[in-house]
Motif scaffolding. Structure first.
Motif, PDB file in Angstrom:
ATOM      1  N   PHE A 156       0.832  -1.195   0.000  1.00  0.00           N
ATOM      2  CA  PHE A 156       0.000   0.000   0.000  1.00  0.00           C
ATOM      3  C   PHE A 156       0.871   1.251   0.000  1.00  0.00           C
ATOM      4  N   ALA A 157       0.331   2.319  -0.563  1.00  0.00           N
ATOM      5  CA  ALA A 157       1.046   3.596  -0.600  1.00  0.00           C
ATOM      6  C   ALA A 157       1.133   4.186   0.803  1.00  0.00           C
ATOM      7  N   PRO A 158       2.349   4.518   1.274  1.00  0.00           N
ATOM      8  CA  PRO A 158       2.465   5.111   2.609  1.00  0.00           C
ATOM      9  C   PRO A 158       2.047   6.577   2.645  1.00  0.00           C
ATOM     10  N   ILE A 159       2.112   7.250   1.492  1.00  0.00           N
ATOM     11  CA  ILE A 159       1.735   8.659   1.394  1.00  0.00           C
ATOM     12  C   ILE A 159       0.924   8.869   0.120  1.00  0.00           C
ATOM     13  N   SER A 160       0.236   9.986   0.055  1.00  0.00           N
ATOM     14  CA  SER A 160      -0.491  10.349  -1.163  1.00  0.00           C
ATOM     15  C   SER A 160       0.457  11.059  -2.127  1.00  0.00           C
ATOM     16  N   GLY A 161       0.285  10.800  -3.417  1.00  0.00           N
ATOM     17  CA  GLY A 161       1.160  11.451  -4.384  1.00  0.00           C
ATOM     18  C   GLY A 161       1.009  10.880  -5.779  1.00  0.00           C
ATOM     19  N   ILE A 162       2.057  11.052  -6.579  1.00  0.00           N
ATOM     20  CA  ILE A 162       2.086  10.581  -7.969  1.00  0.00           C
ATOM     21  C   ILE A 162       2.989   9.356  -8.055  1.00  0.00           C
ATOM     22  N   ILE A 209      10.325   5.579  -1.956  1.00  0.00           N
ATOM     23  CA  ILE A 209      10.648   4.481  -2.872  1.00  0.00           C
ATOM     24  C   ILE A 209      10.491   3.165  -2.113  1.00  0.00           C
ATOM     25  N   ILE A 210       9.714   2.231  -2.686  1.00  0.00           N
ATOM     26  CA  ILE A 210       9.480   0.925  -2.071  1.00  0.00           C
ATOM     27  C   ILE A 210      10.011  -0.144  -3.022  1.00  0.00           C
ATOM     28  N   THR A 211      10.891  -1.015  -2.528  1.00  0.00           N
ATOM     29  CA  THR A 211      11.536  -2.068  -3.313  1.00  0.00           C
ATOM     30  C   THR A 211      11.434  -3.388  -2.534  1.00  0.00           C
ATOM     31  N   THR A 212      11.141  -4.512  -3.090  1.00  0.00           N
ATOM     32  CA  THR A 212      10.740  -4.812  -4.457  1.00  0.00           C
ATOM     33  C   THR A 212       9.214  -4.936  -4.488  1.00  0.00           C
ATOM     34  N   VAL A 213       8.586  -4.330  -5.491  1.00  0.00           N
ATOM     35  CA  VAL A 213       7.138  -4.326  -5.594  1.00  0.00           C
ATOM     36  C   VAL A 213       6.725  -4.717  -7.008  1.00  0.00           C
ATOM     37  N   ILE A 214       5.830  -5.692  -7.107  1.00  0.00           N
ATOM     38  CA  ILE A 214       5.205  -6.021  -8.389  1.00  0.00           C
ATOM     39  C   ILE A 214       3.971  -5.137  -8.497  1.00  0.00           C
ATOM     40  N   LEU A 215       4.064  -4.091  -9.298  1.00  0.00           N
ATOM     41  CA  LEU A 215       3.019  -3.081  -9.344  1.00  0.00           C
ATOM     42  C   LEU A 215       1.765  -3.567 -10.055  1.00  0.00           C
ATOM     43  N   SER A 216       0.631  -3.131  -9.549  1.00  0.00           N
ATOM     44  CA  SER A 216      -0.643  -3.395 -10.215  1.00  0.00           C
ATOM     45  C   SER A 216      -1.094  -2.178 -11.016  1.00  0.00           C
ATOM     46  N   LYS A 217      -0.460  -1.036 -10.768  1.00  0.00           N
ATOM     47  CA  LYS A 217      -0.651   0.171 -11.568  1.00  0.00           C
ATOM     48  C   LYS A 217       0.710   0.844 -11.679  1.00  0.00           C
ATOM     49  N   TYR A 218       0.951   1.483 -12.814  1.00  0.00           N
ATOM     50  CA  TYR A 218       2.302   1.965 -13.096  1.00  0.00           C
ATOM     51  C   TYR A 218       2.420   3.483 -13.118  1.00  0.00           C
ATOM     52  N   GLY A 219       1.360   4.175 -12.791  1.00  0.00           N
ATOM     53  CA  GLY A 219       1.438   5.620 -12.787  1.00  0.00           C
ATOM     54  C   GLY A 219       0.124   6.240 -12.368  1.00  0.00           C
ATOM     55  N   GLY A 220       0.168   7.555 -12.155  1.00  0.00           N
ATOM     56  CA  GLY A 220      -1.036   8.291 -11.784  1.00  0.00           C
ATOM     57  C   GLY A 220      -1.096   8.600 -10.298  1.00  0.00           C
ATOM     58  N   GLU A 221      -2.178   9.225  -9.910  1.00  0.00           N
ATOM     59  CA  GLU A 221      -2.357   9.622  -8.519  1.00  0.00           C
ATOM     60  C   GLU A 221      -2.715   8.428  -7.640  1.00  0.00           C
ATOM     61  N   VAL A 222      -2.149   8.414  -6.438  1.00  0.00           N
ATOM     62  CA  VAL A 222      -2.497   7.396  -5.446  1.00  0.00           C
ATOM     63  C   VAL A 222      -2.739   8.095  -4.113  1.00  0.00           C
ATOM     64  N   SER A 223      -3.574   7.495  -3.295  1.00  0.00           N
ATOM     65  CA  SER A 223      -3.852   8.016  -1.963  1.00  0.00           C
ATOM     66  C   SER A 223      -3.168   7.152  -0.924  1.00  0.00           C
ATOM     67  N   ALA A 224      -2.797   7.748   0.185  1.00  0.00           N
ATOM     68  CA  ALA A 224      -2.205   6.982   1.286  1.00  0.00           C
ATOM     69  C   ALA A 224      -3.137   5.841   1.671  1.00  0.00           C
ATOM     70  N   GLY A 225      -2.593   4.627   1.758  1.00  0.00           N
ATOM     71  CA  GLY A 225      -3.393   3.456   2.088  1.00  0.00           C
ATOM     72  C   GLY A 225      -3.950   2.729   0.884  1.00  0.00           C
ATOM     73  N   GLU A 226      -3.767   3.278  -0.321  1.00  0.00           N
ATOM     74  CA  GLU A 226      -4.271   2.625  -1.542  1.00  0.00           C
ATOM     75  C   GLU A 226      -3.337   1.494  -1.963  1.00  0.00           C
ATOM     76  N   ARG A 227      -3.916   0.357  -2.365  1.00  0.00           N
ATOM     77  CA  ARG A 227      -3.088  -0.768  -2.810  1.00  0.00           C
ATOM     78  C   ARG A 227      -2.451  -0.437  -4.159  1.00  0.00           C
ATOM     79  N   ILE A 228      -1.134  -0.682  -4.262  1.00  0.00           N
ATOM     80  CA  ILE A 228      -0.422  -0.381  -5.504  1.00  0.00           C
ATOM     81  C   ILE A 228       0.238  -1.612  -6.113  1.00  0.00           C
ATOM     82  N   GLY A 229       0.225  -2.746  -5.404  1.00  0.00           N
ATOM     83  CA  GLY A 229       0.856  -3.948  -5.940  1.00  0.00           C
ATOM     84  C   GLY A 229       1.041  -4.995  -4.870  1.00  0.00           C
ATOM     85  N   SER A 230       2.033  -5.872  -5.094  1.00  0.00           N
ATOM     86  CA  SER A 230       2.325  -6.933  -4.131  1.00  0.00           C
ATOM     87  C   SER A 230       3.830  -7.060  -3.956  1.00  0.00           C
ATOM     88  N   ALA A 231       4.228  -7.633  -2.832  1.00  0.00           N
ATOM     89  CA  ALA A 231       5.650  -7.735  -2.509  1.00  0.00           C
ATOM     90  C   ALA A 231       6.342  -8.750  -3.399  1.00  0.00           C
TER      91      ALA A 231
END
Length: 338
Positions: free
Chosen positions: A71-77, A111-133
């Motif tokens: 999950f995204a720790p902060i809101s951003g791009i 920066i979070i490493t290593t992440v298999i992303l489920s989305k590769y760009g755009g706005e995200v909110s803190a707590g939003e799922r962005i991929g898997s470990a």
């Protein structure tokens, strides 16, 4: 009443954490740091800890099994990064998420490493799922790999690495307090205020909220919602001035709220001035969560476009300006025996 409740529910989701980051790994809500020392003498996954390759790393190694949600720790791009620069020997681990902060996190990036992303760009909110470990150690020799997987988190402010530990663990920042001020902008610093019998604390900007009128194209104003800066017991209405002759409290501006801290805020009390109690909460002592709507700024003719907040620790007034502004989320040393 229904419209007010809908508004309050929406505002709960919109409040800014202001310094406290959301957990990164679904299986690690406590943000446990990786301990790679078999003797338990040093938690080497901490910020600037000496890793198993004897190199110090300006980030955190957070325990996280492979395929666990990230999950995204902060809101951003969000953008995709290759932290190992495409090195063929590390390609299996060469995937990372970069989030350039927005809002209260402007000027930061994570920066979070290593992440298999489920989305590769755009706005995200803190707590939003962005991929898997992913498996961060898959590129190492088998004998060098640890028994438990982890993801590495780095946080930068203005391009320089910062320690995010206290933004995750025992985060003592207060969060957003006034609906119309998502950065807790202050008027002056820590000070006394004669309007409230000389109490000491901080004055937080809190202008009227604006919204569209229901039946016209006009913009109408209303009292902004006030959120609790701490977890605790809301005792209810606080009054400053008592008319001894008539034996009563009076005056539109004679309103405030009193909170006794619980949980990690035990031993703290908070007084909020120029604030009125939410009538729909009912009477009596109420347990409240940090960030919960608890009242409204006063709209009396003489009411200022601000609120005043006094914080006490074990009965003594304390300066927690850094915790209001999210400059430091670590519990201050008040010089008091705990």
């Amino acid at each position: 009443m229904e419209r007010i409740l809908i508004l309050l529910l929406a505002l709960i989701a919109q409040t800014d954490a202001l310094g406290c980051m959301s957990p990164v790994c679904g299986a690690n809500p406590a943000n446990k740091v990786q301990n790679c020392d078999p003797n338990g003498e040093e938690i080497c996954g901490k910020f600037n800890g000496r890793r198993s390759n004897n190199i110090r790393f300006a980030g955190l190694d957070l325990h996280c099994p492979v395929k666990e949600p990230i999950f995204a720790p902060i809101s951003g791009i969000l953008t995709y990064e290759m932290p190992f620069g495409g090195d063929p020997s590390k390609v299996c681990a060469d995937q990372a998420a970069r989030i350039d902060g927005t809002g209260q996190w402007q000027g930061y990036y994570a920066i979070i490493t290593t992440v298999i992303l489920s989305k590769y760009g755009g706005e995200v909110s803190a707590g939003e799922r962005i991929g898997s470990a992913g498996n961060i150690e898959c590129a190492l020799e088998h004998t060098q790999q640890s028994n438990t997987n982890y993801v590495q988190l780095q946080v930068f402010r203005e391009g320089k690495p910062v320690d995010p530990t206290n933004h995750f663990t025992d985060c003592m920042c207060t969060g957003q307090i006034c609906e119309t001020n998502n950065k807790n902008l202050l008027i002056g610093g820590f000070k006394g205020d004669s309007r409230f019998n000389g109490v000491k604390g901080v004055e937080i900007v809190c202008t009227l909220a604006e919204e569209d009128a229901e039946t016209t194209d006009d913009i109408v104003t209303r009292a902004p919602v006030i959120y609790s800066p701490i977890e605790g017991e809301l005792i209810g209405r606080k009054r400053l001035n008592f008319d001894q002759a008539n034996r009563r409290y009076e005056g539109c501006e004679n309103e405030g709220l009193f909170i006794v801290g619980t949980g990690k805020w035990t031993d703290f009390t908070v007084n909020l001035y120029n604030v009125r109690y939410r009538d729909d909460l009912g009477f009596g002592r109420k347990h409240i969560a940090q960030g919960q709507p608890i009242g409204y700024r006063l709209t009396c003719p003489k009411a200022s476009n601000s609120i005043f907040v006094e914080v006490r620790f074990q009965g003594t007034v304390v300066n927690v300006t850094n915790q209001f502004l999210a400059k430091d989320c670590k519990l201050p040393d008040f010089g008091i025996l705990y």
